[in-house]
Motif scaffolding. Structure first.
Motif, PDB file in Angstrom:
ATOM      1  N   GLU A  26      38.242  25.883  50.314  1.00 22.04           N
ATOM      2  CA  GLU A  26      37.748  26.666  51.445  1.00 22.04           C
ATOM      3  C   GLU A  26      36.603  27.578  51.024  1.00 22.04           C
ATOM      4  N   LYS A  27      36.737  28.228  49.864  1.00 23.01           N
ATOM      5  CA  LYS A  27      35.676  29.119  49.378  1.00 23.01           C
ATOM      6  C   LYS A  27      34.400  28.340  49.074  1.00 23.01           C
ATOM      7  N   MET A  28      34.547  27.067  48.669  1.00 21.76           N
ATOM      8  CA  MET A  28      33.392  26.223  48.368  1.00 21.76           C
ATOM      9  C   MET A  28      32.730  25.668  49.624  1.00 21.76           C
ATOM     10  N   GLY A  29      33.376  25.834  50.767  1.00 21.42           N
ATOM     11  CA  GLY A  29      32.816  25.330  52.011  1.00 21.42           C
ATOM     12  C   GLY A  29      33.228  23.910  52.340  1.00 21.42           C
ATOM     13  N   ILE A  30      34.167  23.347  51.603  1.00 26.43           N
ATOM     14  CA  ILE A  30      34.668  22.010  51.912  1.00 26.43           C
ATOM     15  C   ILE A  30      35.457  22.089  53.217  1.00 26.43           C
ATOM     16  N   PRO A  31      35.151  21.228  54.193  1.00 28.70           N
ATOM     17  CA  PRO A  31      35.736  21.414  55.535  1.00 28.70           C
ATOM     18  C   PRO A  31      37.176  20.958  55.693  1.00 28.70           C
ATOM     19  N   ALA A  32      37.678  20.072  54.802  1.00 29.61           N
ATOM     20  CA  ALA A  32      39.028  19.541  55.023  1.00 29.61           C
ATOM     21  C   ALA A  32      39.701  19.199  53.697  1.00 29.61           C
ATOM     22  N   ALA A  33      41.004  19.417  53.635  1.00 28.96           N
ATOM     23  CA  ALA A  33      41.821  19.040  52.483  1.00 28.96           C
ATOM     24  C   ALA A  33      42.925  18.114  52.967  1.00 28.96           C
ATOM     25  N   TRP A  34      43.077  16.988  52.281  1.00 31.12           N
ATOM     26  CA  TRP A  34      44.049  15.973  52.677  1.00 31.12           C
ATOM     27  C   TRP A  34      45.072  15.768  51.569  1.00 31.12           C
ATOM     28  N   MET A  35      46.275  15.361  51.959  1.00 38.17           N
ATOM     29  CA  MET A  35      47.313  15.045  50.977  1.00 38.17           C
ATOM     30  C   MET A  35      48.042  13.773  51.372  1.00 38.17           C
ATOM     31  N   THR A  36      48.406  12.990  50.363  1.00 41.96           N
ATOM     32  CA  THR A  36      49.256  11.830  50.583  1.00 41.96           C
ATOM     33  C   THR A  36      50.690  12.212  50.222  1.00 41.96           C
ATOM     34  N   LEU A  37      51.605  11.284  50.439  1.00 44.71           N
ATOM     35  CA  LEU A  37      53.006  11.520  50.101  1.00 44.71           C
ATOM     36  C   LEU A  37      53.643  10.206  49.705  1.00 44.71           C
ATOM     37  N   GLY A  38      54.379  10.234  48.613  1.00 44.37           N
ATOM     38  CA  GLY A  38      55.059   9.021  48.186  1.00 44.37           C
ATOM     39  C   GLY A  38      56.197   9.328  47.241  1.00 44.37           C
ATOM     40  N   GLY A  39      57.182   8.430  47.195  1.00 40.79           N
ATOM     41  CA  GLY A  39      58.303   8.605  46.282  1.00 40.79           C
ATOM     42  C   GLY A  39      59.060   9.883  46.560  1.00 40.79           C
ATOM     43  N   ALA A  40      59.472  10.546  45.484  1.00 40.70           N
ATOM     44  CA  ALA A  40      60.249  11.780  45.613  1.00 40.70           C
ATOM     45  C   ALA A  40      59.433  12.991  45.182  1.00 40.70           C
ATOM     46  N   ALA A  41      58.113  12.891  45.291  1.00 39.26           N
ATOM     47  CA  ALA A  41      57.244  14.016  44.943  1.00 39.26           C
ATOM     48  C   ALA A  41      57.431  15.153  45.940  1.00 39.26           C
ATOM     49  N   VAL A  53      48.975  29.473  55.368  1.00 44.70           N
ATOM     50  CA  VAL A  53      49.060  30.935  55.480  1.00 44.70           C
ATOM     51  C   VAL A  53      48.185  31.645  54.461  1.00 44.70           C
ATOM     52  N   ARG A  54      47.561  30.869  53.563  1.00 48.05           N
ATOM     53  CA  ARG A  54      46.678  31.453  52.550  1.00 48.05           C
ATOM     54  C   ARG A  54      45.202  31.119  52.801  1.00 48.05           C
ATOM     55  N   THR A  55      44.938  30.427  53.927  1.00 48.28           N
ATOM     56  CA  THR A  55      43.574  30.050  54.276  1.00 48.28           C
ATOM     57  C   THR A  55      43.302  30.389  55.740  1.00 48.28           C
ATOM     58  N   GLU A  56      42.035  30.270  56.141  1.00 42.89           N
ATOM     59  CA  GLU A  56      41.671  30.648  57.501  1.00 42.89           C
ATOM     60  C   GLU A  56      40.901  29.570  58.258  1.00 42.89           C
ATOM     61  N   ARG A  57      40.105  28.744  57.553  1.00 46.40           N
ATOM     62  CA  ARG A  57      39.197  27.832  58.253  1.00 46.40           C
ATOM     63  C   ARG A  57      39.399  26.360  57.918  1.00 46.40           C
ATOM     64  N   ILE A  58      39.764  26.047  56.727  1.00 50.11           N
ATOM     65  CA  ILE A  58      39.789  24.659  56.267  1.00 50.11           C
ATOM     66  C   ILE A  58      40.804  23.831  57.054  1.00 50.11           C
ATOM     67  N   LEU A  59      40.410  22.606  57.410  1.00 48.66           N
ATOM     68  CA  LEU A  59      41.331  21.689  58.071  1.00 48.66           C
ATOM     69  C   LEU A  59      42.324  21.150  57.049  1.00 48.66           C
ATOM     70  N   LEU A  60      43.557  20.915  57.494  1.00 44.40           N
ATOM     71  CA  LEU A  60      44.625  20.432  56.620  1.00 44.40           C
ATOM     72  C   LEU A  60      45.203  19.161  57.218  1.00 44.40           C
ATOM     73  N   GLY A  61      45.283  18.093  56.420  1.00 37.15           N
ATOM     74  CA  GLY A  61      45.750  16.838  56.984  1.00 37.15           C
ATOM     75  C   GLY A  61      46.559  16.002  56.016  1.00 37.15           C
ATOM     76  N   THR A  62      47.378  15.114  56.570  1.00 32.21           N
ATOM     77  CA  THR A  62      48.146  14.161  55.772  1.00 32.21           C
ATOM     78  C   THR A  62      47.519  12.777  55.918  1.00 32.21           C
ATOM     79  N   CYS A  63      47.390  12.091  54.803  1.00 30.63           N
ATOM     80  CA  CYS A  63      46.777  10.759  54.853  1.00 30.63           C
ATOM     81  C   CYS A  63      47.397   9.824  53.792  1.00 30.63           C
ATOM     82  N   ILE A  64      48.666   9.520  53.887  1.00 29.72           N
ATOM     83  CA  ILE A  64      49.484   9.646  55.088  1.00 29.72           C
ATOM     84  C   ILE A  64      50.885  10.154  54.723  1.00 29.72           C
ATOM     85  N   VAL A  65      51.681  10.420  55.756  1.00 30.56           N
ATOM     86  CA  VAL A  65      53.130  10.565  55.580  1.00 30.56           C
ATOM     87  C   VAL A  65      53.759   9.215  55.914  1.00 30.56           C
TER      88      VAL A  65
END
Length: 227
Positions: A26-41, A53-65
């Motif tokens: 977010e501080k770097m100006g990157i507009p979106a952060a994505w996360m995948t999910l697999g196994g028991a991680a 709750v620790r950010t204000e602007r950045i988009l947050l997404g799953t790719c994929i659940v």
């Protein structure tokens, strides 16, 4: 479909590192952060909620659940929580995953993934956007309601032509996985448009995964990429 925006996938599975990384994005100006999910991680939606709750602007997404391990109502429960913590900033990406990991890890039979995904998306969309669902399908049953509708983008993974058509007809975006550019242009984009046309809607966005290598020897990078 001409608008382009670059986001970055977070690969760490250490919760505190994930939150710190997204804050740095977010501080770097990157507009979106994505996360995948697999196994028991550690659960990606839980970590994105912490980042919310620790950010204000950045988009947050799953790719994929992956859809098989959890009922669509459970996903709606999680989606409501993070949407409340980050209003307008959460993107829910869903998908069946791949046959071997799903069968080997969870013991489910990976059968009719497209029909499975279609019902899953229908339940999630209906419950979130209408506030209630009464559905008896081939793969799922869902009968419940939530306190109030929640408006958030719901996307699905796609690799083959029919899955891109499904995304065009039913979703707010199609999430591909390291597909060649030629395939995206000549197969995926037209399939999304066909699905959208049949459903009488505007074609949704196409999200592409593109591995990036930063290096000072261009020819070395090209040779490695071709290999």
């Amino acid at each position: 479909m001409s608008q382009k925006r670059i986001g970055v996938t977070v690969v760490s599975r250490e919760p505190s590192t994930v939150v710190e990384t997204i804050q740095r994005f977010e501080k770097m100006g990157i507009p979106a952060a994505w996360m995948t999910l697999g196994g028991a991680a550690p659960d990606s939606i839980t970590m994105l909620a912490a980042a919310a709750v620790r950010t204000e602007r950045i988009l947050l997404g799953t790719c994929i659940v992956p859809t098989w391990p959890r009922h669509p109502i459970a996903i709606v429960q999680q989606a409501q929580a993070i949407a409340g913590l980050a209003p307008g900033r959460f993107r829910l990406g869903l998908g069946p995953g791949h046959k071997q990991p799903i069968e080997d890890t969870y013991g489910y039979e990976f059968k009719a993934p497209l029909g499975h995904l279609r019902e899953y998306v229908h339940i999630v969309k209906t419950l979130l956007r209408q506030g209630a669902v009464d559905f008896d399908g081939k793969h799922y049953k869902a009968h419940t309601r939530i306190a109030k509708p929640v408006d958030l983008p719901i996307m699905a993974s796609a690799l083959r032509e029919k899955s891109f058509e499904l995304c065009g007809a039913e979703c707010d975006g199609a999430i591909s996985w390291v597909c060649p550019g030629k395939y995206l242009k000549e197969v995926c984009v037209p399939a999304i448009a066909r699905g959208a046309k049949l459903a009488g809607r505007t074609p949704p966005a196409l999200f592409t995964h593109a591995p990036v290598c930063v290096h000072d020897e261009r020819q070395e990078v090209l040779a490695a990429a071709r290999e």
